[in-house]
Design a protein around this motif. Structure first.
Motif, PDB file in Angstrom:
ATOM      1  N   TRP A 173       5.222  48.685  48.671  1.00 16.63           N
ATOM      2  CA  TRP A 173       4.528  47.467  49.114  1.00 16.63           C
ATOM      3  C   TRP A 173       5.189  46.176  48.653  1.00 16.63           C
ATOM      4  N   LEU A 201       9.267  47.126  51.373  1.00 21.71           N
ATOM      5  CA  LEU A 201       8.394  46.630  52.431  1.00 21.71           C
ATOM      6  C   LEU A 201       9.173  45.946  53.553  1.00 21.71           C
ATOM      7  N   TYR A 204       9.086  47.348  57.348  1.00 18.25           N
ATOM      8  CA  TYR A 204       8.609  46.451  58.409  1.00 18.25           C
ATOM      9  C   TYR A 204       9.672  46.272  59.485  1.00 18.25           C
TER      10      TYR A 204
END
Length: 325
Positions: free
Chosen positions: A69, A83, A87
């Motif tokens: 995260w 992350l 993404y």
């Protein structure tokens, strides 16, 4: 009299006896080879998973689940997070599927329903040849052709128009650099287009002619037959084709590395430079010292990419089963 039949007078059936003797030896060997082939695949897959997991375990132990995260990727301070790459991988792959899917439907519909027979084969071969182009060629073409076109003719008008719309403008904000998520998604769309299209064409051509003729007989138009007969008949295979294209987009490396910008920053803009898991590994793996935290973080990224691909495969199988049910 046939040599395989018994003869009167107590003759021996030599060919059958030899065949049985040969089968008694060859059948167990053949079955054992088949078992060995299946076990080899499972063993190879297990070794790859184990290597990635064990190689990336130190990074996971050091950062914990925050590794997934955290958006910070800083080799100087040795602070790593996945992350941004996760993404970028998902975002660019979704863009590719959204762009390639309607084009694949259109090309498949044209080839199976409208295209004259004289042009059907050349166009079909041209579509298939796109799949044979190496990914690095797509990357070079994207870098030298698509990126300048995006920076000069596509991104500026979109920034001036849609970029001023509230909320929606977040997707079209930033300077017109040419490279970025949208460019990477477009290149990926071109790369997965032939795979999806080829499977769509094969699926549509397998529709029984009787079904389409019946629909035409009750007054259906070409579009209605395509929508209400051909697509429902082959939707299971089409779902598999879409997932196959998505899986190809998720793992693509060199083409994306050329055009995505390779910036480890999180942004909602389609024009902002970003990074994927594959591009990050390709860029930074050669510079990662053996045993370093950076190397283990890259291996952990590889394991995460494997998990994402596995999830996509599982979802595709679930969708196919739901269609079949």
């Amino acid at each position: 009299m046939d040599a395989t039949m018994d003869t009167r007078g107590g003759g021996q059936i030599e060919p059958i006896t030899k065949a049985k003797a040969t089968g008694a030896v060859s059948d167990p060997i053949f079955i054992a080879l088949l078992w060995a082939s299946g076990i080899f695949v499972l063993l190879l897959l297990g070794l790859i998973i184990a290597q990635l997991f064990m190689g990336g375990l130190p990074a996971l132990q050091h950062f914990g689940l925050d590794f997934i995260w955290t958006a910070n990727w800083n080799p100087v301070t040795e602070n790593y997070g996945a992350l941004v790459m996760i993404y970028g991988t998902l975002f660019s792959a979704v863009i590719a599927v959204v762009v390639a899917l309607p084009l694949s439907f259109g090309i498949a519909f044209f080839l199976t329903e409208i295209c004259p027979q004289a042009f059907k084969r050349p166009i079909g071969v041209a579509v298939q040849l796109l799949a044979a182009v190496p990914s690095i060629i797509y990357g070079m073409w994207g870098f030298f052709v698509i990126v300048p076109l995006m920076a000069a003719y596509v991104q500026p008008p979109l920034i001036e128009t849609l970029g001023q719309v509230p909320i929606l403008g977040l997707l079209f904000s930033g300077p017109p650099l040419g490279s970025g998520m949208l460019t990477a998604g477009l290149i990926l769309a071109v790369m997965i287009l032939p795979f999806i299209t080829a499977m769509f064409v094969e699926t549509l051509e397998s529709v029984p002619p009787m079904l389409k003729e019946s629909a035409y007989g009750v007054g259906g138009t070409t579009y209605e037959v395509y929508k209400n007969v051909s697509i429902p008949y082959g939707r299971t295979a089409m779902v598999g084709a879409i997932m196959l294209g998505l899986g190809r987009a998720l793992g693509e490396t060199m083409a994306v590395t050329f055009v995505i910008g390779n910036a480890t920053r999180l942004s909602a803009s389609l024009f902002a430079p970003g990074a994927t898991i594959a591009s990050t590994i390709a860029n930074e793996f050669p510079e990662a010292p053996i045993g370093s935290l950076k190397l283990t973080s890259l291996l952990q990224l590889g394991f995460i990419l494997f998990v994402i691909s596995f999830i996509v495969l599982a979802l595709s199988r679930a969708l196919v089963r739901s269609r079949l049910d």
